[in-house]
Design an enzyme around this catalytic site. Structure first.
Site, PDB file in Angstrom:
ATOM      1  N   TYR A   1      86.216  51.227  -2.511  1.00  0.00           N
ATOM      2  CA  TYR A   1      85.813  50.458  -1.331  1.00  0.00           C
ATOM      3  C   TYR A   1      84.831  51.298  -0.509  1.00  0.00           C
ATOM      4  CZ  TYR A   1      86.970  47.396   2.739  1.00  0.00           C
ATOM      5  OH  TYR A   1      86.946  46.527   3.800  1.00  0.00           O
TER       6      TYR A   1
ATOM      7  N   ARG B   1      90.858  52.061   9.120  1.00  0.00           N
ATOM      8  CA  ARG B   1      89.465  52.389   9.410  1.00  0.00           C
ATOM      9  C   ARG B   1      88.966  51.768  10.712  1.00  0.00           C
ATOM     10  NH1 ARG B   1      85.945  50.352   4.583  1.00  0.00           N
ATOM     11  NH2 ARG B   1      84.592  49.106   5.897  1.00  0.00           N
TER      12      ARG B   1
ATOM     13  N   GLU C   1      80.969  32.944   6.152  1.00  0.00           N
ATOM     14  CA  GLU C   1      81.509  33.676   5.001  1.00  0.00           C
ATOM     15  C   GLU C   1      82.892  33.157   4.650  1.00  0.00           C
ATOM     16  OE1 GLU C   1      81.415  37.941   5.393  1.00  0.00           O
ATOM     17  OE2 GLU C   1      79.300  37.918   5.967  1.00  0.00           O
TER      18      GLU C   1
ATOM     19  N   ARG D   1      90.768  52.198  20.816  1.00  0.00           N
ATOM     20  CA  ARG D   1      90.285  53.076  21.890  1.00  0.00           C
ATOM     21  C   ARG D   1      90.840  52.656  23.239  1.00  0.00           C
ATOM     22  NH1 ARG D   1      84.783  51.753  19.992  1.00  0.00           N
ATOM     23  NH2 ARG D   1      84.351  53.127  18.236  1.00  0.00           N
TER      24      ARG D   1
ATOM     25  N   ASP E   1      81.573  52.465   1.606  1.00  0.00           N
ATOM     26  CA  ASP E   1      80.484  52.031   2.468  1.00  0.00           C
ATOM     27  C   ASP E   1      79.183  52.634   1.934  1.00  0.00           C
ATOM     28  OD1 ASP E   1      81.598  50.341   4.370  1.00  0.00           O
ATOM     29  OD2 ASP E   1      82.406  52.010   5.528  1.00  0.00           O
TER      30      ASP E   1
ATOM     31  N   ARG F   1      84.093  34.793   9.002  1.00  0.00           N
ATOM     32  CA  ARG F   1      83.205  35.120  10.113  1.00  0.00           C
ATOM     33  C   ARG F   1      81.883  34.392   9.986  1.00  0.00           C
ATOM     34  NH1 ARG F   1      81.836  41.490   8.607  1.00  0.00           N
ATOM     35  NH2 ARG F   1      80.947  41.008   6.580  1.00  0.00           N
TER      36      ARG F   1
ATOM     37  N   ARG G   1      87.718  40.847  -4.644  1.00  0.00           N
ATOM     38  CA  ARG G   1      87.531  39.692  -3.772  1.00  0.00           C
ATOM     39  C   ARG G   1      86.063  39.309  -3.842  1.00  0.00           C
ATOM     40  NH1 ARG G   1      91.223  36.495  -2.584  1.00  0.00           N
ATOM     41  NH2 ARG G   1      90.458  35.981  -0.496  1.00  0.00           N
TER      42      ARG G   1
HETATM   43  P1  FAD Z   1      75.749  47.100  -5.757  1.00  0.00           P
HETATM   44  O1  FAD Z   1      74.917  46.899  -4.553  1.00  0.00           O
HETATM   45  O2  FAD Z   1      76.803  46.094  -6.067  1.00  0.00           O
HETATM   46  O3  FAD Z   1      74.761  47.223  -7.001  1.00  0.00           O
HETATM   47  C1  FAD Z   1      75.166  47.043  -8.332  1.00  0.00           C
HETATM   48  C2  FAD Z   1      74.024  46.369  -9.073  1.00  0.00           C
HETATM   49  O4  FAD Z   1      74.325  46.351 -10.471  1.00  0.00           O
HETATM   50  C3  FAD Z   1      73.828  44.910  -8.653  1.00  0.00           C
HETATM   51  O5  FAD Z   1      72.469  44.695  -8.305  1.00  0.00           O
HETATM   52  C4  FAD Z   1      74.209  44.132  -9.904  1.00  0.00           C
HETATM   53  O6  FAD Z   1      73.443  42.947 -10.079  1.00  0.00           O
HETATM   54  C5  FAD Z   1      73.915  45.142 -10.995  1.00  0.00           C
HETATM   55  N1  FAD Z   1      74.674  44.900 -12.216  1.00  0.00           N
HETATM   56  C6  FAD Z   1      76.023  44.755 -12.342  1.00  0.00           C
HETATM   57  N2  FAD Z   1      76.354  44.520 -13.613  1.00  0.00           N
HETATM   58  C7  FAD Z   1      75.191  44.520 -14.320  1.00  0.00           C
HETATM   59  C8  FAD Z   1      74.870  44.316 -15.686  1.00  0.00           C
HETATM   60  N3  FAD Z   1      75.818  44.049 -16.608  1.00  0.00           N
HETATM   61  N4  FAD Z   1      73.578  44.360 -16.063  1.00  0.00           N
HETATM   62  C9  FAD Z   1      72.598  44.608 -15.150  1.00  0.00           C
HETATM   63  N5  FAD Z   1      72.850  44.807 -13.848  1.00  0.00           N
HETATM   64  C10 FAD Z   1      74.127  44.752 -13.446  1.00  0.00           C
HETATM   65  N6  FAD Z   1      78.618  49.053   3.674  1.00  0.00           N
HETATM   66  C11 FAD Z   1      78.259  49.601   4.851  1.00  0.00           C
HETATM   67  O7  FAD Z   1      78.002  50.821   4.913  1.00  0.00           O
HETATM   68  N7  FAD Z   1      78.138  48.837   5.987  1.00  0.00           N
HETATM   69  C12 FAD Z   1      78.383  47.511   5.985  1.00  0.00           C
HETATM   70  O8  FAD Z   1      78.251  46.843   7.024  1.00  0.00           O
HETATM   71  C13 FAD Z   1      78.790  46.896   4.754  1.00  0.00           C
HETATM   72  N8  FAD Z   1      79.045  45.568   4.703  1.00  0.00           N
HETATM   73  C14 FAD Z   1      79.387  44.998   3.501  1.00  0.00           C
HETATM   74  C15 FAD Z   1      79.586  43.618   3.450  1.00  0.00           C
HETATM   75  C16 FAD Z   1      79.900  42.997   2.248  1.00  0.00           C
HETATM   76  C17 FAD Z   1      80.099  41.502   2.196  1.00  0.00           C
HETATM   77  C18 FAD Z   1      80.031  43.786   1.066  1.00  0.00           C
HETATM   78  C19 FAD Z   1      80.380  43.149  -0.244  1.00  0.00           C
HETATM   79  C20 FAD Z   1      79.840  45.149   1.119  1.00  0.00           C
HETATM   80  C21 FAD Z   1      79.514  45.789   2.321  1.00  0.00           C
HETATM   81  N9  FAD Z   1      79.245  47.152   2.387  1.00  0.00           N
HETATM   82  C22 FAD Z   1      78.892  47.727   3.600  1.00  0.00           C
HETATM   83  C23 FAD Z   1      79.315  48.018   1.186  1.00  0.00           C
HETATM   84  C24 FAD Z   1      77.947  48.153   0.475  1.00  0.00           C
HETATM   85  O9  FAD Z   1      77.501  46.877   0.064  1.00  0.00           O
HETATM   86  C25 FAD Z   1      78.095  49.064  -0.736  1.00  0.00           C
HETATM   87  O10 FAD Z   1      78.606  50.327  -0.366  1.00  0.00           O
HETATM   88  C26 FAD Z   1      76.778  49.308  -1.515  1.00  0.00           C
HETATM   89  O11 FAD Z   1      75.889  48.243  -1.456  1.00  0.00           O
HETATM   90  C27 FAD Z   1      77.138  49.592  -2.946  1.00  0.00           C
HETATM   91  O12 FAD Z   1      75.998  49.924  -3.703  1.00  0.00           O
HETATM   92  P2  FAD Z   1      76.111  49.991  -5.274  1.00  0.00           P
HETATM   93  O13 FAD Z   1      74.775  50.384  -5.773  1.00  0.00           O
HETATM   94  O14 FAD Z   1      77.284  50.796  -5.659  1.00  0.00           O
HETATM   95  O15 FAD Z   1      76.500  48.508  -5.744  1.00  0.00           O
HETATM   96  N1  UDP Z   2      90.243  43.245  10.479  1.00  0.00           N
HETATM   97  C1  UDP Z   2      90.992  42.359  11.213  1.00  0.00           C
HETATM   98  N2  UDP Z   2      90.390  41.602  12.177  1.00  0.00           N
HETATM   99  C2  UDP Z   2      89.067  41.689  12.432  1.00  0.00           C
HETATM  100  C3  UDP Z   2      88.299  42.612  11.694  1.00  0.00           C
HETATM  101  C4  UDP Z   2      88.915  43.370  10.711  1.00  0.00           C
HETATM  102  O1  UDP Z   2      92.170  42.238  10.980  1.00  0.00           O
HETATM  103  O2  UDP Z   2      88.581  40.967  13.312  1.00  0.00           O
HETATM  104  C5  UDP Z   2      90.923  44.016   9.414  1.00  0.00           C
HETATM  105  C6  UDP Z   2      90.854  43.330   8.054  1.00  0.00           C
HETATM  106  O3  UDP Z   2      92.066  43.589   7.382  1.00  0.00           O
HETATM  107  C7  UDP Z   2      89.740  44.048   7.368  1.00  0.00           C
HETATM  108  C8  UDP Z   2      89.930  45.470   7.890  1.00  0.00           C
HETATM  109  O4  UDP Z   2      90.340  45.283   9.249  1.00  0.00           O
HETATM  110  O5  UDP Z   2      89.840  43.983   5.962  1.00  0.00           O
HETATM  111  C9  UDP Z   2      88.701  46.339   7.823  1.00  0.00           C
HETATM  112  O6  UDP Z   2      87.685  45.687   8.528  1.00  0.00           O
HETATM  113  P1  UDP Z   2      86.170  46.020   8.269  1.00  0.00           P
HETATM  114  O7  UDP Z   2      85.359  45.254   9.225  1.00  0.00           O
HETATM  115  O8  UDP Z   2      86.029  47.489   8.226  1.00  0.00           O
HETATM  116  O9  UDP Z   2      85.980  45.424   6.795  1.00  0.00           O
HETATM  117  P2  UDP Z   2      84.657  45.199   5.918  1.00  0.00           P
HETATM  118  O10 UDP Z   2      84.409  43.725   5.974  1.00  0.00           O
HETATM  119  O11 UDP Z   2      83.549  46.013   6.497  1.00  0.00           O
HETATM  120  O12 UDP Z   2      85.042  45.657   4.567  1.00  0.00           O
END
Ligand code: FAD
Ligand code: UDP
Length: 370
Positions: A351, A169, A303, A173, A353, A277, A246
């Site tokens: 996984y 992903r 993090e 470039r 977004d 990071r 994770r």
């Molecule tokens: P969640 O946001 O996990 O919502 C699930 C909810 O259910 C939570 O509030 C939880 O408390 C609740 N829940 C769970 N079990 C129970 C229970 N038993 N009873 C009551 N409530 C419960 N996506 C991007 O597009 N761009 C990004 O830059 C990006 N960065 C990310 C960085 C991190 C560190 C992480 C972890 C994810 C990232 N994502 C990113 C992905 C993004 O967070 C998810 O796609 C999105 O938030 C998922 O929404 P969701 O509603 O499926 O889940």
């Molecule tokens: N990655 C890496 N070096 C970096 C950034 C990302 O090797 O500096 C790799 C790493 O394996 C990561 C994957 O690229 O899990 C996808 O990165 P992305 O930023 O899309 O992951 P996110 O944290 O958004 O899930």
């Protein structure tokens, strides 16, 4: 009696609830956390919208998704351009001409392509794992300095034991372009993600601090159908075994200075630095408060990635073959529960977004609420 009980007030649950209400259905949303918005929760501290569960940058090529979500928030023009710090050497991400120039001194795209070509020769045939995929994309030098350590910290597994798709992903470039995402639409909701979710949930009853699985029978009795966005294995009381996730620990610090690192994200790509990071939240909104004034202080988050264990927040599904096979078994159990819709990153163990979550829930709403 409600038509729907929505478990989880994250993006999936909030959109489902909004659409159900718009179709005249009655909805109750519950969440076990003390706040709405799931993992995209932001909290305003010292004028800075802090991304409490990890940095979130919205990006998509899907016009339908973009048109949908911009009804609930105006987005700024933030472009994600993380910097990699390898033992004090700084490199541009994603991998582009700035990166190749710094790594090898090459100046033209042809020189960069030749260097990558020479290094990728060690991989013959279809890449079988993340290490082979990475070397075949950008060569061994970049793999060793910018990928290996970061990935092994992030996933807690050797790059040889990780699936190739994780790295696919990331763009590669031969142009001078530091935009991390190949996306037509990108930005951060002005005023924070929490406000966006609050807009989606406007007029809908929400009960926080309510764990569905602890009160399942009583809560089930309140509604005809359940939309469950928590972990699918937890729903079934882990009876087939636990899926792997994770988790991430965030160490937040408020600093009495205007800038710590001059960028929203710096990835520490060596193996020795314990964090993956550092996020400096103010730069998602150009260092300004909502009135356009420069902010005097800054908030950073280190993090630390860790293996999930019961009691931790599950953040990333580990989509390898072993977990994929176990998920397929749970999915069969889920399909045998006609009154429950499993959705979202944890409910579908994908996984996803944010834009993929929106696309998935809108499809689901079309099928369910038509
Ligand atoms: P969640 O946001 O996990 O919502 C699930 C909810 O259910 C939570 O509030 C939880 O408390 C609740 N829940 C769970 N079990 C129970 C229970 N038993 N009873 C009551 N409530 C419960 N996506 C991007 O597009 N761009 C990004 O830059 C990006 N960065 C990310 C960085 C991190 C560190 C992480 C972890 C994810 C990232 N994502 C990113 C992905 C993004 O967070 C998810 O796609 C999105 O938030 C998922 O929404 P969701 O509603 O499926 O889940
Ligand atoms: N990655 C890496 N070096 C970096 C950034 C990302 O090797 O500096 C790799 C790493 O394996 C990561 C994957 O690229 O899990 C996808 O990165 P992305 O930023 O899309 O992951 P996110 O944290 O958004 O899930």
């Amino acid at each position: 009696m409600y038509d729907y009980l929505v478990v989880g007030s994250g993006l999936y649950g909030a959109i489902f609830a909004h659409e159900a209400k718009a179709h005249g259905k009655s909805v109750l949303v519950i969440d076990k956390r003390p706040n709405i918005a799931g993992n995209i929760y932001t909290e305003n501290i010292e004028g800075i919208n802090v991304h409490k569960y990890g940095a979130h940058i919205f990006h998509t090529n899907n016009k339908k998704v973009w048109n949908y979500i911009t009804q609930f928030a105006e987005f700024n023009r933030f472009t994600n351009s993380p910097v990699a710090n390898y033992k004090g050497e700084l490199y541009s991400l994603p991998f582009n001409m700035y990166t190749f120039n710094k790594m090898w001194g090459v100046v033209t795209p042809e020189e960069a392509a030749a260097k990558i070509e020479e290094q990728r020769k060690e991989i013959t045939g279809e890449p079988k794992n993340l290490e082979e995929q990475a070397i075949s994309l950008v060569g061994r030098d970049i793999y060793e300095k910018l990928i290996k350590g970061y990935t092994e910290k992030q996933w807690g597994r050797d790059c040889k034991d990780l699936p190739a798709f994780i790295i696919k992903r990331l763009p590669v470039r031969l142009t001078f372009d530091n935009n991390y995402f190949n996306a037509l639409y990108q930005g951060i909701p002005i005023g924070g993600y929490t406000k966006m979710i609050a807009n989606l949930l406007d007029g809908i009853e929400v009960r926080l601090n309510t764990d569905y699985l602890e009160n399942k029978a009583a809560l089930d009795a309140l509604a005809d159908k359940v939309v469950y966005t928590g972990p699918i294995d937890a729903y079934f009381d882990y009876k087939l075994g636990t899926l792997e996730y994770r988790s991430v620990r965030f160490e937040n610090e408020l600093l009495d200075k205007p800038s710590f690192q001059g960028n929203a994200a710096v990835n520490y790509t060596d193996r020795e630095t314990p964090w993956t990071r550092i996020i400096e939240h103010k730069w998602f909104e150009f260092g300004k408060d909502e009135n356009g004034n420069d902010l005097p202080k800054t908030i950073i988050s280190r993090e630390y990635s860790s293996e999930w264990k019961p009691g931790d927040e599950p953040y990333y599904p580990v989509n390898d073959a072993k977990n994929g096979a176990l998920y397929a078994e749970y999915k069969k159990l889920a399909e045998a529960e006609p009154k429950v819709i499993f959705g979202g990153r944890l409910g579908e163990y994908k996984y996803y977004d944010m834009d993929q979550v929106i696309a998935a829930v809108l499809d689901r709403c079309e099928a369910e609420l038509a």
